[in-house]
Motif scaffolding. Structure first.
Motif, PDB file in Angstrom:
ATOM      1  N   ARG A  67      -2.357 -11.055   3.560  1.00  0.00           N
ATOM      2  CA  ARG A  67      -3.131 -11.533   2.485  1.00  0.00           C
ATOM      3  C   ARG A  67      -3.475 -10.435   1.513  1.00  0.00           C
ATOM      4  O   ARG A  67      -3.507  -9.270   1.790  1.00  0.00           O
ATOM      5  N   GLY A  68      -3.454 -10.820   0.214  1.00  0.00           N
ATOM      6  CA  GLY A  68      -3.912  -9.930  -0.887  1.00  0.00           C
ATOM      7  C   GLY A  68      -5.459  -9.670  -0.762  1.00  0.00           C
ATOM      8  O   GLY A  68      -6.065 -10.083   0.021  1.00  0.00           O
ATOM      9  N   VAL A  69      -5.822  -8.602  -1.510  1.00  0.00           N
ATOM     10  CA  VAL A  69      -7.305  -8.126  -1.362  1.00  0.00           C
ATOM     11  C   VAL A  69      -8.168  -9.195  -2.149  1.00  0.00           C
ATOM     12  O   VAL A  69      -7.787  -9.566  -3.481  1.00  0.00           O
ATOM     13  N   SER A  70      -9.001  -9.837  -1.541  1.00  0.00           N
ATOM     14  CA  SER A  70      -9.730 -10.648  -2.491  1.00  0.00           C
ATOM     15  C   SER A  70     -11.229 -10.723  -1.698  1.00  0.00           C
ATOM     16  O   SER A  70     -11.487 -10.852  -0.574  1.00  0.00           O
ATOM     17  N   LEU A  71     -12.212 -10.369  -2.558  1.00  0.00           N
ATOM     18  CA  LEU A  71     -13.500 -10.075  -2.046  1.00  0.00           C
ATOM     19  C   LEU A  71     -14.213 -11.302  -1.684  1.00  0.00           C
ATOM     20  O   LEU A  71     -15.019 -11.734  -0.878  1.00  0.00           O
ATOM     21  N   TYR A  76       0.866  -1.057  -0.084  1.00  0.00           N
ATOM     22  CA  TYR A  76      -0.038   0.065   0.118  1.00  0.00           C
ATOM     23  C   TYR A  76       1.085   1.252   0.081  1.00  0.00           C
ATOM     24  O   TYR A  76       1.781   1.082   0.624  1.00  0.00           O
ATOM     25  N   SER A 118     -10.999 -13.015   5.508  1.00  0.00           N
ATOM     26  CA  SER A 118      -9.800 -12.364   5.804  1.00  0.00           C
ATOM     27  C   SER A 118      -9.692 -11.740   7.099  1.00  0.00           C
ATOM     28  O   SER A 118      -9.075 -10.820   7.317  1.00  0.00           O
ATOM     29  N   SER A 119     -10.265 -12.331   8.083  1.00  0.00           N
ATOM     30  CA  SER A 119     -10.055 -11.824   9.494  1.00  0.00           C
ATOM     31  C   SER A 119      -8.428 -11.767  10.095  1.00  0.00           C
ATOM     32  O   SER A 119      -7.937 -12.506   9.452  1.00  0.00           O
ATOM     33  N   GLY A 120      -8.317 -10.745  10.466  1.00  0.00           N
ATOM     34  CA  GLY A 120      -6.886 -10.717  11.155  1.00  0.00           C
ATOM     35  C   GLY A 120      -5.912 -10.243  10.064  1.00  0.00           C
ATOM     36  O   GLY A 120      -4.676 -10.413  10.363  1.00  0.00           O
ATOM     37  N   ASN A 121      -6.132  -9.561   8.723  1.00  0.00           N
ATOM     38  CA  ASN A 121      -5.126  -9.257   7.878  1.00  0.00           C
ATOM     39  C   ASN A 121      -4.617  -7.876   8.368  1.00  0.00           C
ATOM     40  O   ASN A 121      -5.243  -6.737   7.826  1.00  0.00           O
ATOM     41  N   THR A 122      -3.347  -8.209   9.033  1.00  0.00           N
ATOM     42  CA  THR A 122      -3.076  -6.673   9.651  1.00  0.00           C
ATOM     43  C   THR A 122      -2.186  -5.893   8.612  1.00  0.00           C
ATOM     44  O   THR A 122      -1.495  -6.504   8.221  1.00  0.00           O
ATOM     45  N   ILE A 123      -2.325  -4.689   8.760  1.00  0.00           N
ATOM     46  CA  ILE A 123      -1.322  -3.788   7.771  1.00  0.00           C
ATOM     47  C   ILE A 123      -0.276  -3.383   8.925  1.00  0.00           C
ATOM     48  O   ILE A 123      -0.453  -2.726   9.623  1.00  0.00           O
ATOM     49  N   ILE A 142      -6.518  -1.131  -6.087  1.00  0.00           N
ATOM     50  CA  ILE A 142      -7.129   0.175  -5.693  1.00  0.00           C
ATOM     51  C   ILE A 142      -6.383   1.386  -6.009  1.00  0.00           C
ATOM     52  O   ILE A 142      -4.982   1.478  -5.673  1.00  0.00           O
TER      53      ILE A 142
END
Lengths: 120, 111
Positions: free
Chosen positions: A96-100, A33, A104-109, A56
């Motif tokens: 994790r990558g972005v996937s609708l 990002y 995706s719980s817990g995908n910390t940035i 995005i």
């Protein structure tokens, strides 16, 4: 290790210059990002790369051009910037990558230290 | 639409006093809530995330879905806690890709 490395730490550039900000992570994260942060304000999302593809773009002006050469690297190319573009530019990554379609719980940035950009 | 509200821009307490930084959110789906901390001219660091229910540097935060709140608390503030604190909301469905930050609360702990 949750290290996201950004270079340079400080950059001063003229409005006609072309420069680049660089970001690197070796955590195997699949999303990266770019955020912009003005003083005493929260970060604002600019771009997201997921699995090395731009997923995005938050309507960012074309004078900012992102590039993801591989899964570990993210660049932000700068050209013809304005003084109001002066800010702290933060790179970040997440596992994790972005996937609708993906739970995706817990995908910390995780954020880098940032590059302080001054446009003169 | 998702929104995060941190009602206090500035919060000042004395060392040893309890501190609570408020965060309210608005989101219709299943939220993921985070607290990030930014010390002066340093990187934004993850402090807490609600799913892990852990305590970091003495800080805790509990997600209250009824009140749509995720307040950050510490029983005894230390001077080194002085920093900017951001509450952030990330929808589970899109993998946290669109973190929405509150405006932040600048915490000052006085000696």
């Amino acid at each position: 290790d949750t290290e996201v490395t950004q270079t340079p730490k400080h950059l001063v550039m003229g409005m006609t210059n072309k420069k680049s900000l660089k970001c690197e992570q070796h955590m195997g994260h699949r999303a990266m990002y770019w955020y912009k942060q003005k003083a005493k304000k929260p970060p604002e999302l600019m771009f997201v790369y997921s699995y090395e593809k731009l997923s995005i773009n938050e309507s960012v002006p074309s004078r900012f051009s992102p590039e993801c050469p591989n899964s570990s690297l993210l660049n932000l190319h700068l050209h013809a910037l304005q003084p109001e573009d002066s800010a702290l530019y933060l790179c970040a990554s997440s596992r994790r990558g972005v996937s609708l379609r993906q739970g995706s719980s817990g995908n910390t940035i995780y954020f880098g230290e940032g590059s302080w950009l001054t446009v003169v | 639409a998702q929104r995060v509200t941190q009602p206090e821009k500035l919060l000042s307490v004395f060392k040893g006093a309890p501190v609570e930084l408020k965060c309210n959110y608005s989101y219709s789906g299943s939220p993921e809530l985070f607290w990030y901390v930014q010390y002066s001219r340093q990187r934004l660091q993850l402090l807490l995330r609600h799913i892990s229910r852990e305590s970091i540097k003495g800080f805790t935060a509990d997600l209250n879905k009824g009140e749509t709140s995720f307040h950050l608390k510490k029983p005894f503030a230390q001077e080194e806690d002085s920093a900017m604190y951001y509450c952030a909301l990330g929808p589970q469905e899109t993998s946290g890709s669109r973190l929405t930050f509150g405006e932040g609360t600048q915490l000052t702990v006085n000696p």
